[in-house]
Design a protein around this motif. Structure first.
Motif, PDB file in Angstrom:
ATOM      1  N   ARG A   1      32.695  85.841 -33.512  1.00  0.00           N
ATOM      2  CA  ARG A   1      31.329  86.363 -33.334  1.00  0.00           C
ATOM      3  C   ARG A   1      31.168  86.882 -31.901  1.00  0.00           C
ATOM      4  NH1 ARG A   1      26.840  85.655 -36.466  1.00  0.00           N
ATOM      5  NH2 ARG A   1      28.032  84.178 -37.730  1.00  0.00           N
ATOM      6  N   ILE A   2      30.667  88.090 -31.791  1.00  0.00           N
ATOM      7  CA  ILE A   2      30.504  88.699 -30.470  1.00  0.00           C
ATOM      8  C   ILE A   2      29.029  88.688 -30.070  1.00  0.00           C
ATOM      9  CG2 ILE A   2      31.035  90.726 -29.047  1.00  0.00           C
ATOM     10  CD1 ILE A   2      33.456  89.280 -30.453  1.00  0.00           C
ATOM     11  N   TYR A   3      28.805  88.242 -28.864  1.00  0.00           N
ATOM     12  CA  TYR A   3      27.463  88.176 -28.280  1.00  0.00           C
ATOM     13  C   TYR A   3      27.127  89.571 -27.751  1.00  0.00           C
ATOM     14  CZ  TYR A   3      23.803  85.959 -25.349  1.00  0.00           C
ATOM     15  OH  TYR A   3      22.628  85.568 -24.759  1.00  0.00           O
ATOM     16  N   VAL A   4      26.101  90.188 -28.356  1.00  0.00           N
ATOM     17  CA  VAL A   4      25.773  91.583 -28.022  1.00  0.00           C
ATOM     18  C   VAL A   4      24.405  91.654 -27.329  1.00  0.00           C
ATOM     19  CG1 VAL A   4      25.412  93.902 -28.986  1.00  0.00           C
ATOM     20  CG2 VAL A   4      27.089  92.374 -30.038  1.00  0.00           C
ATOM     21  N   PRO A   5      24.391  91.709 -25.999  1.00  0.00           N
ATOM     22  CA  PRO A   5      23.119  91.796 -25.295  1.00  0.00           C
ATOM     23  C   PRO A   5      22.665  93.249 -25.153  1.00  0.00           C
ATOM     24  CG  PRO A   5      24.912  91.350 -23.760  1.00  0.00           C
ATOM     25  CD  PRO A   5      25.538  91.630 -25.091  1.00  0.00           C
ATOM     26  N   TYR A   6      21.376  93.466 -25.209  1.00  0.00           N
ATOM     27  CA  TYR A   6      20.873  94.821 -25.008  1.00  0.00           C
ATOM     28  C   TYR A   6      19.485  94.749 -24.376  1.00  0.00           C
ATOM     29  CZ  TYR A   6      17.470  94.381 -28.745  1.00  0.00           C
ATOM     30  OH  TYR A   6      16.397  93.983 -29.499  1.00  0.00           O
ATOM     31  N   GLY A   7      19.054  95.889 -23.820  1.00  0.00           N
ATOM     32  CA  GLY A   7      17.711  95.946 -23.239  1.00  0.00           C
ATOM     33  C   GLY A   7      17.781  96.338 -21.776  1.00  0.00           C
ATOM     34  N   THR A   8      16.604  96.473 -21.191  1.00  0.00           N
ATOM     35  CA  THR A   8      16.534  96.961 -19.811  1.00  0.00           C
ATOM     36  C   THR A   8      16.584  95.822 -18.784  1.00  0.00           C
ATOM     37  OG1 THR A   8      14.146  96.921 -20.062  1.00  0.00           O
ATOM     38  CG2 THR A   8      15.224  99.053 -20.392  1.00  0.00           C
ATOM     39  N   GLU A   9      16.431  94.594 -19.250  1.00  0.00           N
ATOM     40  CA  GLU A   9      16.401  93.452 -18.313  1.00  0.00           C
ATOM     41  C   GLU A   9      17.791  92.865 -18.118  1.00  0.00           C
ATOM     42  OE1 GLU A   9      13.635  92.401 -16.607  1.00  0.00           O
ATOM     43  OE2 GLU A   9      12.822  94.259 -17.431  1.00  0.00           O
ATOM     44  N   TRP A  10      18.729  93.726 -17.696  1.00  0.00           N
ATOM     45  CA  TRP A  10      20.133  93.296 -17.681  1.00  0.00           C
ATOM     46  C   TRP A  10      20.555  92.628 -16.372  1.00  0.00           C
ATOM     47  CZ3 TRP A  10      22.311  96.003 -13.709  1.00  0.00           C
ATOM     48  CH2 TRP A  10      21.775  97.253 -13.402  1.00  0.00           C
ATOM     49  N   TYR A  11      19.735  92.661 -15.351  1.00  0.00           N
ATOM     50  CA  TYR A  11      20.182  92.235 -14.019  1.00  0.00           C
ATOM     51  C   TYR A  11      20.757  90.795 -13.953  1.00  0.00           C
ATOM     52  CZ  TYR A  11      20.159  90.900  -9.154  1.00  0.00           C
ATOM     53  OH  TYR A  11      20.535  90.391  -7.943  1.00  0.00           O
ATOM     54  N   PRO A  12      19.989  89.754 -14.334  1.00  0.00           N
ATOM     55  CA  PRO A  12      20.562  88.400 -14.175  1.00  0.00           C
ATOM     56  C   PRO A  12      21.811  88.179 -15.032  1.00  0.00           C
ATOM     57  CG  PRO A  12      18.333  88.282 -15.131  1.00  0.00           C
ATOM     58  CD  PRO A  12      18.618  89.717 -14.858  1.00  0.00           C
ATOM     59  N   TYR A  13      21.808  88.766 -16.232  1.00  0.00           N
ATOM     60  CA  TYR A  13      22.971  88.624 -17.121  1.00  0.00           C
ATOM     61  C   TYR A  13      24.195  89.256 -16.465  1.00  0.00           C
ATOM     62  CZ  TYR A  13      25.872  88.981 -21.319  1.00  0.00           C
ATOM     63  OH  TYR A  13      26.912  88.868 -22.226  1.00  0.00           O
ATOM     64  N   PHE A  14      24.006  90.435 -15.903  1.00  0.00           N
ATOM     65  CA  PHE A  14      25.098  91.156 -15.235  1.00  0.00           C
ATOM     66  C   PHE A  14      25.617  90.359 -14.033  1.00  0.00           C
ATOM     67  CE2 PHE A  14      26.016  94.403 -11.841  1.00  0.00           C
ATOM     68  CZ  PHE A  14      27.266  94.759 -12.307  1.00  0.00           C
ATOM     69  N   MET A  15      24.705  89.802 -13.239  1.00  0.00           N
ATOM     70  CA  MET A  15      25.138  89.046 -12.051  1.00  0.00           C
ATOM     71  C   MET A  15      25.946  87.807 -12.450  1.00  0.00           C
ATOM     72  SD  MET A  15      24.280  90.821  -9.490  1.00  0.00           S
ATOM     73  CE  MET A  15      24.188  89.888  -7.975  1.00  0.00           C
ATOM     74  N   ARG A  16      25.570  87.184 -13.566  1.00  0.00           N
ATOM     75  CA  ARG A  16      26.357  86.020 -14.008  1.00  0.00           C
ATOM     76  C   ARG A  16      27.760  86.453 -14.430  1.00  0.00           C
ATOM     77  NH1 ARG A  16      21.292  84.404 -16.098  1.00  0.00           N
ATOM     78  NH2 ARG A  16      21.762  85.066 -18.207  1.00  0.00           N
ATOM     79  N   ARG A  17      27.876  87.644 -15.027  1.00  0.00           N
ATOM     80  CA  ARG A  17      29.208  88.139 -15.411  1.00  0.00           C
ATOM     81  C   ARG A  17      30.032  88.444 -14.165  1.00  0.00           C
ATOM     82  NH1 ARG A  17      26.647  86.696 -19.207  1.00  0.00           N
ATOM     83  NH2 ARG A  17      27.729  84.837 -18.524  1.00  0.00           N
TER      84      ARG A  17
END
Ligand SMILES: Cc1cc2nc3c(=O)[nH]c(=O)nc-3n(C[C@H](O)[C@H](O)[C@H](O)COP(=O)(O)OP(=O)(O)OC[C@H]3O[C@@H](n4cnc5c(N)ncnc54)[C@H](O)[C@@H]3O)c2cc1C
Length: 319
Positions: free
Chosen positions: A285-301
């Protein structure tokens, strides 16, 4: 140290403003995020399904600042359930409780989560509550337990192997046949609550994996639901080949069928491994994030992998 700084920046409003307006960051975030809107996310889910992979959709957002934003976030999920059903894709949903107002008011968040889970149940969809920083764990599990007692069984939770408390939490949750996703943990935690050494986090991951597999073996599998996830299938969420190998070996040792052990990975990471596992007969199963509020998710990556960060810094210096 670097990880701690990045995780601090993931919550800093000033850094968010700089990074989100910077083209290189937007392009780099594109590796981890399916797109700005639900159409893009659904296209990504369809592609995954065509390759034999399941999905879980995450409408990005966390730490809303008022009740109206929390209500809107809850409503967005109802649209997702409609669109998933309409598209006939194999996907469930993941969400964060601070997106539903957990940091503002417990009852507000509980009410939002209740309405999401009830609507999801009408569509036969599972909703997985992501686990955020350690300060939210008790309240997250409390919301899960309350709704489960009310009869909403289409909710899953996430356990982080970096927390000392997780073994106890897993024991309690398994007694209730909870659908658990196991991950290492992505937040900045002090040594009072979390293992500081990666080797200990990994060792605990394997220990908890064994607990989940033992429970799945004991309970046996139940018929698949429409979204492809069966209770109490363990969701082993990692890209770490050693952790994955441990899970495979342990499941084989105790005789758990491949179909009863799910591997989960993030969009944009470990694509070859995803297909390899699916080809080997495991649900993936792949976790598929979407939307404009990507900043904190991106920083954790970025924080998870120094190579990502160096690429980011080099691009920043060049620009
Ligand atoms: C499906 C899913 C759901 C998750 N949900 C949560 C949650 O609810 N709460 C939470 O705290 N955390 C969550 N996480 C994140 C998780 O806690 C880890 O931070 C993340 O998965 C990285 O750890 P790892 O297990 O892949 O192992 P690691 O040892 O960190 O990485 C193993 C290998 O994976 C690859 N890799 C890992 N991360 C990256 C990256 N960012 N970029 C490129 N390559 C990478 C590298 O090749 C690395 O060597 C989730 C992860 C997954 C896969």
């Amino acid at each position: 140290m670097l990880r701690a700084i990045l995780l601090y920046l993931s919550g800093a409003v000033w850094a968010r403003r700089i990074v989100m307006n910077w083209g290189v960051a937007q392009r780099m975030a594109g590796r981890f995020i399916a797109g700005d809107n639900l159409d893009a996310a659904l296209a990504s889910v369809k592609e995954l399904n065509a390759r034999g992979l399941f999905a879980t959709l995450d409408h990005l957002g966390e730490h809303v600042t008022n009740a109206e934003e929390a209500r809107q976030a809850a409503e967005a999920y109802v649209e997702i359930f409609h669109r998933l059903a309409e598209a006939g894709v194999k996907s469930n949903c993941s969400l964060k409780l601070t997106q539903l107002g957990l940091a503002l008011d417990f009852d507000l968040c509980l009410g939002n989560m209740r309405s999401i889970a009830s609507r999801a149940a009408e569509f036969g969809t599972l909703v997985r509550i992501d686990m955020e920083d350690s300060g939210t764990v008790d309240r997250t599990l409390q919301i899960y337990n309350t709704l489960r007692e009310e009869g909403l069984t289409n909710i899953g939770v996430v356990i982080q192997s970096y927390l000392y408390r997780s073994e106890e939490d897993v024991e309690a949750l398994l007694a209730d046949r909870t659908r658990i996703r196991l991950c290492k943990g992505a937040y900045n935690e002090p040594p009072e609550v979390a293992y500081p050494r990666k080797a200990d986090v990994d060792e605990n991951f394997d220990r908890l994996t064994a607990m989940l597999i033992d429970a799945a073996k004991t309970h046996g599998s139940e018929p698949a639901s429409a979204d492809g996830e069966q209770p109490p299938i363990p969701g082993i969420a990692t890209h770490d080949p050693k952790r994955i190998q441990f899970a495979r070996d342990y499941a084989e040792k105790v005789g758990l069928p491949k179909g009863a052990l799910e591997f989960q990975m993030l969009h944009g990471i470990g694509s070859e491994l995803q297909l390899e596992l699916a080809d080997a007969g495991y649900p993936v199963r792949i976790y598929v994030p979407y939307g404009t509020e990507w900043y904190p998710y991106f920083m954790r990556r970025l924080a998870e992998r120094p190579a990502n960060l160096w690429f980011f810094i080099r691009s920043f210096l060049r620009s």
